[in-house]
Design a protein around this motif. Structure first.
Motif, short mmCIF file in Angstrom:
data_model
loop_
_atom_site.label_atom_id
_atom_site.label_comp_id
_atom_site.label_asym_id
_atom_site.label_seq_id
_atom_site.Cartn_x
_atom_site.Cartn_y
_atom_site.Cartn_z
N LEU A 24 -78.35 -11.00 18.26
CA LEU A 24 -78.73 -12.29 17.47
C LEU A 24 -78.18 -13.42 18.33
N LEU A 25 -79.06 -14.31 18.94
CA LEU A 25 -78.87 -15.21 19.67
C LEU A 25 -78.07 -16.35 19.58
N ASP A 26 -77.86 -16.62 18.31
CA ASP A 26 -76.89 -17.86 17.65
C ASP A 26 -76.38 -17.34 16.46
N GLY A 27 -75.32 -17.78 16.11
CA GLY A 27 -74.45 -17.53 14.77
C GLY A 27 -75.17 -18.06 13.34
N CYS A 28 -76.20 -18.84 13.54
CA CYS A 28 -76.83 -19.46 12.61
C CYS A 28 -75.85 -20.42 11.81
N SER A 29 -76.63 -20.89 10.53
CA SER A 29 -75.68 -21.25 9.42
C SER A 29 -75.29 -20.45 8.25
N ARG A 30 -74.28 -20.94 7.38
CA ARG A 30 -74.20 -19.89 6.35
C ARG A 30 -75.39 -19.68 5.54
N THR A 49 -76.50 -2.31 10.05
CA THR A 49 -75.47 -1.89 10.96
C THR A 49 -76.28 -1.79 12.28
N ALA A 50 -77.61 -1.93 12.34
CA ALA A 50 -78.46 -1.97 13.52
C ALA A 50 -78.00 -3.45 14.32
N LEU A 51 -77.44 -4.35 13.68
CA LEU A 51 -77.05 -5.78 14.42
C LEU A 51 -75.73 -5.32 14.95
N LYS A 52 -75.89 -5.51 16.46
CA LYS A 52 -74.55 -5.16 17.37
C LYS A 52 -73.84 -6.20 17.81
N LEU A 53 -74.67 -7.33 18.20
CA LEU A 53 -73.70 -8.52 18.77
C LEU A 53 -74.28 -9.74 18.21
N ILE A 54 -73.41 -10.74 17.89
CA ILE A 54 -73.65 -12.14 17.40
C ILE A 54 -73.03 -13.14 18.44
N ARG A 77 -70.12 -7.41 16.52
CA ARG A 77 -69.13 -8.17 16.98
C ARG A 77 -69.80 -9.66 17.47
N ILE A 78 -68.78 -10.35 17.41
CA ILE A 78 -68.97 -11.82 17.70
C ILE A 78 -68.49 -12.12 19.34
N ALA A 79 -69.33 -12.90 20.05
CA ALA A 79 -69.03 -13.15 21.28
C ALA A 79 -69.29 -14.87 21.59
N CYS A 80 -68.41 -15.33 22.45
CA CYS A 80 -68.57 -16.89 22.62
C CYS A 80 -68.01 -17.16 23.94
N HIS A 81 -67.85 -18.56 24.39
CA HIS A 81 -67.20 -18.99 25.59
C HIS A 81 -65.86 -18.97 25.06
N PRO A 82 -64.60 -18.92 26.11
CA PRO A 82 -63.51 -19.01 25.64
C PRO A 82 -62.92 -20.37 25.11
N LYS A 83 -63.52 -21.31 25.35
CA LYS A 83 -63.13 -22.71 24.73
C LYS A 83 -63.65 -22.84 23.00
N ALA A 84 -64.70 -21.95 22.80
CA ALA A 84 -65.15 -22.28 21.44
C ALA A 84 -64.14 -22.25 20.65
N PRO A 85 -63.29 -21.06 20.25
CA PRO A 85 -62.38 -21.11 19.07
C PRO A 85 -61.49 -22.32 18.92
N GLN A 134 -71.59 -13.66 33.09
CA GLN A 134 -71.57 -12.41 32.40
C GLN A 134 -72.69 -11.61 31.79
N TYR A 135 -72.84 -10.36 31.84
CA TYR A 135 -73.89 -9.86 31.01
C TYR A 135 -73.34 -9.30 29.65
N LEU A 136 -74.46 -9.32 28.72
CA LEU A 136 -73.79 -9.02 27.41
C LEU A 136 -73.67 -7.72 27.27
N PRO A 137 -72.66 -7.20 26.46
CA PRO A 137 -72.35 -5.87 26.31
C PRO A 137 -73.45 -5.13 25.46
N ASP A 138 -73.88 -4.08 25.75
CA ASP A 138 -74.87 -3.21 25.24
C ASP A 138 -76.24 -3.84 25.56
N PHE A 139 -76.26 -5.02 26.01
CA PHE A 139 -77.50 -5.66 26.21
C PHE A 139 -77.76 -6.19 27.72
#
Length: 253
Positions: A24-30, A49-54, A77-85, A134-139
């Protein structure tokens, strides 16, 4: 690689299907969680469970709001830039989060959409922090590009073999004209990000709030010419309004 484009609450949802599973290229809205889950199960005929990375390109409600719950439902798994949190941390951050949720409802109303539950925790808890290039893990065909300006942590996602690029909110449209987004928190970085995207000469550009476009059709110089020289965000707008009101008051005396 197949790219599925879904219509979200106020934005496009990009779901990548590859040999490793779904990305998923972005985390969408709720409000988009059911849309994503139903598409995976009913349209693609795959388990959640086919969704591997958000990916979370930045922390605004239509890009991060569904990430945590989608992780709980799918195990991705969720991935973002270090400043995002840290974007919504502290009192000012919490205030900005409330404003941004309200702005999402305002946009939805303009689009004729009903008011939906879109509240989400303002502090993201990612599994992975990804830096520029960086390259995306699994992708491994997908690469992270750090393209700040709209916020201090914006990411774009580059499909290296085909030169296709998802730039989230880096460019939006107002009255059918391509323009910088609101807010632009870091004007100089924003201009550098636009110039970087232009230099890449993408074959196809994907946007959160626009249909896809051929990369060569974008007039980057025209958008750069419209970019602000000072930050254009909630705090500067409020400060300018206060200063304007005080100036009018002093002139009246």
């Amino acid at each position: 690689m197949q790219l599925h484009i879904l219509k979200g609450y106020i934005q496009n949802i990009y779901l990548v299907q590859d040999t490793a599973g779904l990305l998923l290229l972005d985390g969408c809205s709720r409000a988009d969680i059911a849309t994503v889950c139903e598409y995976i199960q009913q349209q693609l005929g795959m388990p959640l469970t086919a969704l591997k990375l958000i990916m979370v390109t930045h922390m605004h409600p239509d890009h991060a709001g569904g990430a945590h719950k989608l992780r709980r439902l799918t195990g991705a798994r969720i991935a973002c830039h270090p400043k995002a949190p840290r974007w919504y941390s502290g009192l000012l951050g919490r205030t900005a989060h409330i404003i941004d949720v309200s702005l999402t409802w305002w946009v939805a109303n303009r689009l004729g959409k009903p008011k939906r539950h879109i509240w989400y925790t303002p502090i993201l808890k990612p599994d992975l922090l990804l830096q520029d290039e960086q390259y995306l893990p699994d992708f491994p065909d997908w690469q992270v590009l750090y393209t700040p300006g709209h916020t201090d942590h914006d990411l774009s996602l580059w499909h290296v073999p085909t030169k296709q690029l998802y730039i989230a909110d880096l460019i939006v449209s107002v009255k059918k004209r391509l323009v910088p987004p609101y807010p632009v928190c870091h004007p100089n970085q924003y201009k550098q990000s636009l110039q970087r995207v232009n230099r890449l000469e993408p074959s196809q550009l994907y946007f959160a709030h626009l249909p896809p476009r051929d990369g060569g059709s974008i007039n980057f110089e025209a958008i750069l010419a419209q970019a602000p020289t000072l930050p254009k965000n909630h705090w500067h707008s409020m400060r300018n309004r206060i200063a304007h009101a005080l100036g009018r008051q002093s002139r009246s005396h």
